[in-house]
Structures are given as structure tokens and as C-alpha cells.
Design a protein around this motif. Structure first.
Motif, mmCIF file in Angstrom:
data_model
loop_
_atom_site.group_PDB
_atom_site.id
_atom_site.type_symbol
_atom_site.label_atom_id
_atom_site.label_comp_id
_atom_site.label_asym_id
_atom_site.label_seq_id
_atom_site.Cartn_x
_atom_site.Cartn_y
_atom_site.Cartn_z
ATOM 1 N N GLU A 1 -67.131 -26.858 -52.509
ATOM 2 C CA GLU A 1 -67.876 -26.427 -53.436
ATOM 3 C C GLU A 1 -68.720 -27.459 -53.991
ATOM 4 O O GLU A 1 -68.651 -28.752 -53.838
ATOM 5 C CB GLU A 1 -66.964 -26.176 -54.844
ATOM 6 N N ILE A 2 -69.937 -27.219 -54.642
ATOM 7 C CA ILE A 2 -70.974 -28.358 -55.299
ATOM 8 C C ILE A 2 -70.232 -29.179 -56.158
ATOM 9 O O ILE A 2 -69.475 -28.755 -57.178
ATOM 10 C CB ILE A 2 -72.029 -27.634 -55.474
ATOM 11 N N ASP A 3 -70.358 -30.580 -56.045
ATOM 12 C CA ASP A 3 -69.627 -31.556 -56.885
ATOM 13 C C ASP A 3 -70.540 -31.563 -58.084
ATOM 14 O O ASP A 3 -71.023 -32.716 -58.387
ATOM 15 C CB ASP A 3 -69.477 -32.911 -55.872
ATOM 16 N N VAL A 4 -70.399 -30.673 -59.176
ATOM 17 C CA VAL A 4 -71.115 -30.913 -60.268
ATOM 18 C C VAL A 4 -70.465 -31.602 -61.220
ATOM 19 O O VAL A 4 -69.046 -31.464 -61.356
ATOM 20 C CB VAL A 4 -71.356 -29.368 -60.763
ATOM 21 N N PRO A 5 -70.809 -32.692 -62.014
ATOM 22 C CA PRO A 5 -70.180 -33.398 -63.025
ATOM 23 C C PRO A 5 -69.622 -32.677 -63.966
ATOM 24 O O PRO A 5 -70.513 -31.886 -64.566
ATOM 25 C CB PRO A 5 -71.263 -34.515 -63.494
ATOM 26 N N GLY A 6 -68.312 -32.988 -64.302
ATOM 27 C CA GLY A 6 -67.799 -32.132 -65.586
ATOM 28 C C GLY A 6 -67.169 -30.924 -65.279
ATOM 29 O O GLY A 6 -66.723 -30.108 -65.926
ATOM 30 N N ALA A 7 -67.134 -30.524 -64.101
ATOM 31 C CA ALA A 7 -66.811 -28.873 -63.302
ATOM 32 C C ALA A 7 -65.362 -28.996 -63.227
ATOM 33 O O ALA A 7 -64.666 -30.064 -63.335
ATOM 34 C CB ALA A 7 -67.278 -28.680 -61.919
ATOM 35 N N LEU A 8 -64.880 -27.757 -63.591
ATOM 36 C CA LEU A 8 -63.314 -27.673 -63.467
ATOM 37 C C LEU A 8 -62.760 -28.176 -62.308
ATOM 38 O O LEU A 8 -63.095 -28.078 -61.319
ATOM 39 C CB LEU A 8 -62.991 -26.252 -63.638
ATOM 40 N N PRO A 9 -61.784 -29.081 -62.237
ATOM 41 C CA PRO A 9 -61.191 -29.643 -61.094
ATOM 42 C C PRO A 9 -60.048 -28.977 -60.278
ATOM 43 O O PRO A 9 -59.791 -27.670 -60.923
ATOM 44 C CB PRO A 9 -60.525 -30.954 -61.416
ATOM 45 N N ARG A 10 -59.719 -28.860 -59.056
ATOM 46 C CA ARG A 10 -58.855 -28.420 -58.513
ATOM 47 C C ARG A 10 -58.805 -26.837 -58.348
ATOM 48 O O ARG A 10 -58.068 -26.314 -58.658
ATOM 49 C CB ARG A 10 -57.603 -28.633 -58.885
ATOM 50 N N VAL A 11 -59.894 -26.302 -58.027
ATOM 51 C CA VAL A 11 -60.349 -24.991 -58.127
ATOM 52 C C VAL A 11 -60.625 -24.488 -56.529
ATOM 53 O O VAL A 11 -61.335 -25.066 -55.865
ATOM 54 C CB VAL A 11 -61.518 -24.567 -58.802
ATOM 55 N N VAL A 12 -59.942 -23.349 -56.278
ATOM 56 C CA VAL A 12 -60.193 -22.660 -54.844
ATOM 57 C C VAL A 12 -60.925 -21.424 -55.472
ATOM 58 O O VAL A 12 -60.195 -20.409 -56.285
ATOM 59 C CB VAL A 12 -58.649 -22.254 -54.013
#
Length: 119
Positions: free
Chosen positions: A76-87
Motif C-alpha cells: 500500500e502507498i506509505d502515506v504519513p499518518g495512515a492507519l498502520p498494520r492494515v491488510v
């Protein structure tokens, strides 16, 4: 007709068992809520946030019997502040079901991603 189903789950850790277990829960829930068999699934695209590297999410689907279904994993795109550890997944299916009867599935912390369609 071909339809797409979206889904996501937040897993506990960057751990092989957590990724496989969480992905299996997501895939199973998508299949149950949409009353699907693997024969109706055309393909599944899995993405994982960049912090999940311990295992391929598609392995969980293979363990559930998706032997004839094309599967692929991406980051997934590494967007700052995005929810971590998501499949996440996007499953393409063959169905006569109208779009408004497709059940998109967001589990655990991933409910926050799509509160408009999460069940």
C-alpha cells in the motif's frame, strides 16, 4: 456480471501468524457475507501497509482453498499518518447480485477507513 468487493483488517503485529490469521478472518468474512464460493471468485488483489513484511497475505487465501484463483500481493502507498498494520483486499467476482447488495467488509481498526460502507 463482474463485481468488486473491498475489505480491510488491521492486524496486531508484523508477525506471520497475525498476518495469516487476520487475512483469513477477512477473506472468510467477505465470502460468508456475500454468500460466495471460490468458483465465483475471479481474482483477489491484496495490499499490505509497508509495516507488514512478515508474510504474504495471499498465503491465507491459499490455505482457505483458493487454489485455482489468481492472487497477488502489493504494498500500500506509505502515506504519513495512515492507519498502520492494515491488510486490504479487492476481490473480483462473478455474480448476478446488484451493486447495492455487495457487502464490503472492514474489520477491527480498519472500520475507521470506510465508516460509510463498513458493516
Amino acid at each position: 456480471m463482474v463485481r468488486a468487493i473491498r475489505g480491510a483488517i488491521q492486524v496486531e503485529a508484523n508477525d506471520r501468524d497475525a498476518i495469516i490469521g487476520g487475512t483469513a478472518e477477512l477473506v472468510t468474512t467477505v465470502m460468508e457475507r456475500n454468500e460466495l464460493s471460490t468458483d465465483e471468485v475471479i481474482s483477489v488483489l491484496f495490499t499490505a501497509t509497508p509495516d507488514l513484511t512478515a508474510e504474504f497475505p495471499a498465503l491465507a487465501a491459499r490455505k482457505l482453498g483458493f487454489h485455482e484463483v489468481p492472487l497477488i500481493c502489493c504494498t500500500e502507498i506509505d502515506v504519513p499518518g495512515a492507519l498502520p498494520r492494515v491488510v486490504r483486499l479487492m476481490a473480483h467476482i462473478e455474480t448476478d447480485r446488484p451493486r447495492d447488495r455487495i457487502q464490503h467488509v472492514y474489520l477491527r481498526g480498519a472500520v475507521a477507513l470506510r465508516q460509510d460502507i463498513a458493516q
